[in-house]
Design a protein around this motif. Sequence first.
Motif, short mmCIF file in Angstrom:
data_model
loop_
_atom_site.label_atom_id
_atom_site.label_comp_id
_atom_site.label_asym_id
_atom_site.label_seq_id
_atom_site.Cartn_x
_atom_site.Cartn_y
_atom_site.Cartn_z
N LEU A 105 94.01 108.32 23.60
CA LEU A 105 93.55 107.18 22.70
C LEU A 105 92.60 106.32 23.99
O LEU A 105 92.20 105.41 23.27
CB LEU A 105 94.55 106.39 21.80
N ALA A 106 93.93 105.40 24.46
CA ALA A 106 93.37 105.03 25.29
C ALA A 106 92.16 104.96 27.03
O ALA A 106 91.43 104.32 26.24
CB ALA A 106 94.99 105.01 26.51
N ASP A 107 92.45 106.45 26.65
CA ASP A 107 90.81 106.56 27.80
C ASP A 107 89.09 106.57 26.93
O ASP A 107 88.80 105.90 26.95
CB ASP A 107 90.83 108.27 27.92
N LEU A 108 89.65 106.78 24.92
CA LEU A 108 88.78 106.89 24.20
C LEU A 108 88.64 105.61 24.09
O LEU A 108 87.54 105.10 23.60
CB LEU A 108 89.19 107.51 23.10
N SER A 109 89.41 105.14 23.73
CA SER A 109 88.86 102.63 24.12
C SER A 109 88.34 103.06 24.95
O SER A 109 87.40 101.32 24.88
CB SER A 109 90.48 102.26 23.69
N LEU A 110 88.33 102.81 26.09
CA LEU A 110 87.57 102.82 27.32
C LEU A 110 86.02 103.49 27.26
O LEU A 110 85.79 102.37 27.66
CB LEU A 110 88.60 103.23 28.83
N ARG A 111 85.98 104.38 26.68
CA ARG A 111 84.74 105.24 26.84
C ARG A 111 84.36 104.12 25.63
O ARG A 111 83.10 103.62 26.43
CB ARG A 111 84.79 105.86 26.90
N ILE A 112 84.52 103.87 24.74
CA ILE A 112 84.05 102.98 23.45
C ILE A 112 83.57 101.97 23.65
O ILE A 112 82.48 101.09 23.51
CB ILE A 112 84.77 102.81 22.40
#
Length: 153
Positions: A52-59
């Motif tokens: 989720l943290a990686d996805l948030s950063l990508r977003i």
Amino acid sequence: MDEDGLPLMGSGIDLTKVPAIQQKRTVAFLNQFVVHTVQFLNRFSTVCEEKLADLSLRIQQIETTLNILDAKLSSIPGLDDVTVEVSPVSVTGVTNETTSEPSQGVPVMAIRNKMISEGLDPDLLERPDAPVPDGEGERKTEESSDSESSFSD
């Protein structure tokens, strides 16, 4: 009993004559089950939080890139008549740190920092009607094109 001598219902064992299961052994099995289940759930939640943290950063990176593209497009003269159909997705506003008025999307400072890292002049945000520089911006953009590959897996 049926024709093979097996009971029709139940095991046919008199449970009053069977010794009890050792309580310490049962507690040990139960504790082992609980410990392994908790360890599994902890690992699972850690992996989920990392993803989720990686996805948030990508977003956030995608939002920053979209805001930069929006700023570049708004600086091109003659695109005022072009209309875009917007889907009914709600976008939450983020308060700009440099001013007290709320804005939608990424803060202006984040866009400025991204433009600096891409080798672009962040002052173009302040003066969108300024002419686009020849060659120099294109050369720097080509050199930094590898930053777009960081958005893909």
